[in-house]
Design a protein around this motif. Structure first.
Motif, mmCIF file in Angstrom:
data_model
loop_
_atom_site.group_PDB
_atom_site.id
_atom_site.type_symbol
_atom_site.label_atom_id
_atom_site.label_comp_id
_atom_site.label_asym_id
_atom_site.label_seq_id
_atom_site.Cartn_x
_atom_site.Cartn_y
_atom_site.Cartn_z
ATOM 1 N N MET A 40 1.379 4.765 1.281
ATOM 2 C CA MET A 40 0.687 5.489 2.127
ATOM 3 C C MET A 40 1.482 6.955 2.365
ATOM 4 O O MET A 40 0.769 7.800 2.405
ATOM 5 C CB MET A 40 0.587 4.598 3.614
ATOM 6 N N ASP A 47 -2.559 3.347 -5.419
ATOM 7 C CA ASP A 47 -2.914 2.891 -3.940
ATOM 8 C C ASP A 47 -2.326 1.465 -3.492
ATOM 9 O O ASP A 47 -1.894 1.425 -2.438
ATOM 10 C CB ASP A 47 -4.302 3.272 -3.803
ATOM 11 N N MET A 48 -2.584 0.521 -4.549
ATOM 12 C CA MET A 48 -2.066 -0.758 -4.209
ATOM 13 C C MET A 48 -0.886 -1.008 -5.414
ATOM 14 O O MET A 48 -1.288 -0.929 -6.576
ATOM 15 C CB MET A 48 -3.200 -1.720 -4.218
ATOM 16 N N PHE A 107 0.838 -1.107 0.069
ATOM 17 C CA PHE A 107 0.077 -0.084 0.109
ATOM 18 C C PHE A 107 1.041 1.212 0.066
ATOM 19 O O PHE A 107 1.878 1.458 0.690
ATOM 20 C CB PHE A 107 -0.874 0.144 1.365
ATOM 21 N N MET A 155 -5.304 5.939 1.650
ATOM 22 C CA MET A 155 -4.891 4.578 2.422
ATOM 23 C C MET A 155 -4.508 4.602 3.663
ATOM 24 O O MET A 155 -3.858 3.617 4.307
ATOM 25 C CB MET A 155 -3.793 4.010 1.479
ATOM 26 N N ARG A 187 -7.413 -0.763 4.179
ATOM 27 C CA ARG A 187 -6.414 -1.677 3.709
ATOM 28 C C ARG A 187 -6.985 -3.193 4.075
ATOM 29 O O ARG A 187 -6.880 -4.122 3.082
ATOM 30 C CB ARG A 187 -5.122 -1.339 4.398
ATOM 31 N N TYR A 226 0.818 -2.971 5.974
ATOM 32 C CA TYR A 226 1.457 -2.292 4.906
ATOM 33 C C TYR A 226 1.650 -2.864 3.516
ATOM 34 O O TYR A 226 1.639 -2.161 2.521
ATOM 35 C CB TYR A 226 2.622 -2.058 5.263
#
Length: 542
Positions: free
Chosen positions: A308, A433-434, A306, A319, A325, A500
């Protein structure tokens, strides 16, 4: 499961793929250009010479480097400080030589002894070592290489974790002394993976971006081979290094083609050694009668990370909430997705479910609950969730399309993006984001080392969180199973609390060797992204 896969693939193939960070993907068709360079080549010039063997080998060993994720450029040799490959293993040596398990070592450039307290390493270099340009290979090269890799941005995290323990280092003639702040159980194993590079050729380069230095276009080497010719965009060739002091290999010449697709290169008969784990590659290679498919037991993680917060303070607000998450992972059926790989095992942390230290936690698949949890966490369901990935093989594309489908079923708007430079887009551009990523780990310690606050890459998305540092240090210094398992229990709890990064599954790997190659009896391959003793000096090619 096959019916579900087929249905979802049919639906997901309609999804449009945007380009990550504003740049387009590099494609993955692997169709040879009209000018007929090596199959899958990224360039459009002349193919490498087709013959030139000698010393009883009867031919040339043909290797291939994939450029499909941006980590390998087609105008230079890739640095062995990020990932090893067969070509770099033949060009550069380490202090020690590992066996196929990567846990037993023997001398190569040096002999290494450890003090009883595990804190002092005495490294005695061989006499008379030379680089391919005739310059002496000395203890200064070793000390400089350790400093340089610690400053490099693009490097394997195993080096940061190991060499970060060094508090003192010195050399007296050909004897090097390293002093650690605490024992590091894997230090000998890491020394067998750390390629020593020439100080005299690289000391003027910026250590942070050393992988982009002009050195890699015509590098000085220490191994069996040295650079012969570079054809930008197509290939480079290697010839015997006259300054290699050991037994010369029987194969006198190696060609290394830059390709976008391993399978296409194999089908055209332009590669003698390949590796991979994607289902389309494995099945395609097994259909070729002129190749052996050799399974290799490795710890290869496929996972989501992720984006962040960077150490620069640049925060991705969407996020920040850990419940968001967790809900995103709950929306993805990881068990079904594992069917994309022939030897995948779903897991829930860096510790495989089959390991005695596994804590029993499982991420559940529950799309309806995922949707409810996202709403409850205040996630904006009208924003577009951005996924970035960098492998353009068909297996990866199909898998990401299905992930998009799953997330859309949970009520999300999703955009999957293909990067042509995964390292830059995941850790510098950060327009996602991912991120979907693969990691061929040296050990579980390497998986967890990415959580270190000092990791040069992951601090850019995890914000330099120090929460994992103490537990990682405990794992690194563990010399018995009880201490190691206790550290792993602490680390699993932390990663499942913070979310994470989330592993999808581990996948095995395969090595593919053409029937042109004759290997000595008893050769065992290790993880192909590392280096080990494969008795290469006695290989021949027809």
């Amino acid at each position: 499961m096959k019916k579900l896969l087929s249905l979802m693939l049919a639906l997901s193939m309609m999804l449009a793929l945007a380009a990550c960070g504003g740049g387009g993907g590099n494609g993955g068709g692997g169709t040879p250009p009209a000018s007929n360079p090596p199959a899958g080549s990224t360039g459009d010039q002349t193919p490498p010479p087709a013959d030139g063997g000698g010393n009883g080998s009867g031919g040339v060993l043909r290797l291939a480097l994939s450029t499909n994720d941006g980590s390998t450029k087609d105008d230079r040799v890739p640095t062995p400080w990020l990932n090893h490959n067969m070509a770099t293993n033949l060009m550069w040596r380490c202090l020690l030589l590992a066996d196929s398990s990567l846990t037993k070592t023997s001398p190569d450039l040096a002999e290494v002894t450890i003090s009883d307290d595990g804190l002092t390493y005495t490294i005695t270099m061989k006499d008379g070592l030379k680089w391919s340009d005739g310059e002496p290979l000395t203890a200064d090269d070793v000390l400089w290489s350790i400093d340089a890799v610690m400053a490099a941005t693009n490097k394997n995290s195993i080096y940061s974790a190991a060499f970060g323990k060094i508090t003192e280092k010195s050399a007296d003639g050909n004897v090097i002394t390293l002093v650690l702040d605490s024992p590091y159980a894997s230090m000998m194993d890491i020394l067998a993976q750390f390629s020593i590079l020439p100080k005299h050729s690289l000391e003027s380069a910026d250590p942070a971006t050393i992988d982009t230095a002009d050195f890699w276009k015509d590098p000085v080497t220490s191994g069996y081979y040295m650079m012969d010719e570079m054809s930008v965009g197509n290939y480079f060739t290697l010839k015997l290094n006259p300054n290699y002091e050991g037994t010369a290999p029987k194969i006198e010449k190696v060609t290394v083609s830059f390709v976008t697709d391993f399978l296409t290169a194999a089908q055209a008969g332009s590669a003698d050694f390949l590796y991979g784990n994607a289902s389309d590659l494995v099945s395609g290679m097994e259909s070729l009668s002129n190749y052996q498919s050799i399974p290799v037991d490795v710890l290869f993680y496929k996972y989501f990370q992720f984006n962040m917060k960077g150490v620069d303070g640049n925060e991705n607000e969407a996020m920040q909430n850990v419940e968001v998450r967790k809900a995103l992972i709950k929306a993805i059926d990881r068990i079904t997705l594992a069917g994309f790989y022939p030897t995948a095992n779903v897991l829930n942390s860096g510790v495989p479910n089959s390991h005695e230290a596994y804590n029993g936690f499982e991420y559940e698949y529950n799309p309806e609950q995922a949707k409810a949890d996202l709403v409850a966490a205040g996630y904006d369901m009208d924003r577009t969730l951005r996924i970035c990935y960098y492998n353009n093989d068909q297996t990866s594309i199909d898998l990401i399309n299905m992930v998009v489908y799953y997330l859309e079923q949970a009520g999300l708007k999703v955009e999957a993006t293909l990067s042509n430079d995964g390292t830059t887009d995941l850790f510098t551009t950060r327009n996602y984001d991912m991120g979907f990523k693969g990691k061929s780990s040296f050990s579980m310690e390497e998986w967890y080392s990415e959580y270190m606050s000092t990791d040069a890459l992951f601090a850019n998305i995890f914000g330099g969180d120090t929460a994992f540092d103490d537990a990682i240090a405990k794992l690194a210094s563990s010399t018995n199973d009880a201490d190691k398992n206790a550290a792993l229990a602490e680390l699993q709890a932390l990663e499942q609390e913070k979310v994470y990064k989330v592993p999808m599954f581990t996948v095995g790997n395969y090595v593919f060797v053409s029937n042109n190659v004759n290997m000595p009896a008893g050769v065992e391959f290790c993880n192909p992204l590392y280096t080990c003793d494969i008795d290469f000096a006695n290989w021949t090619v027809a």
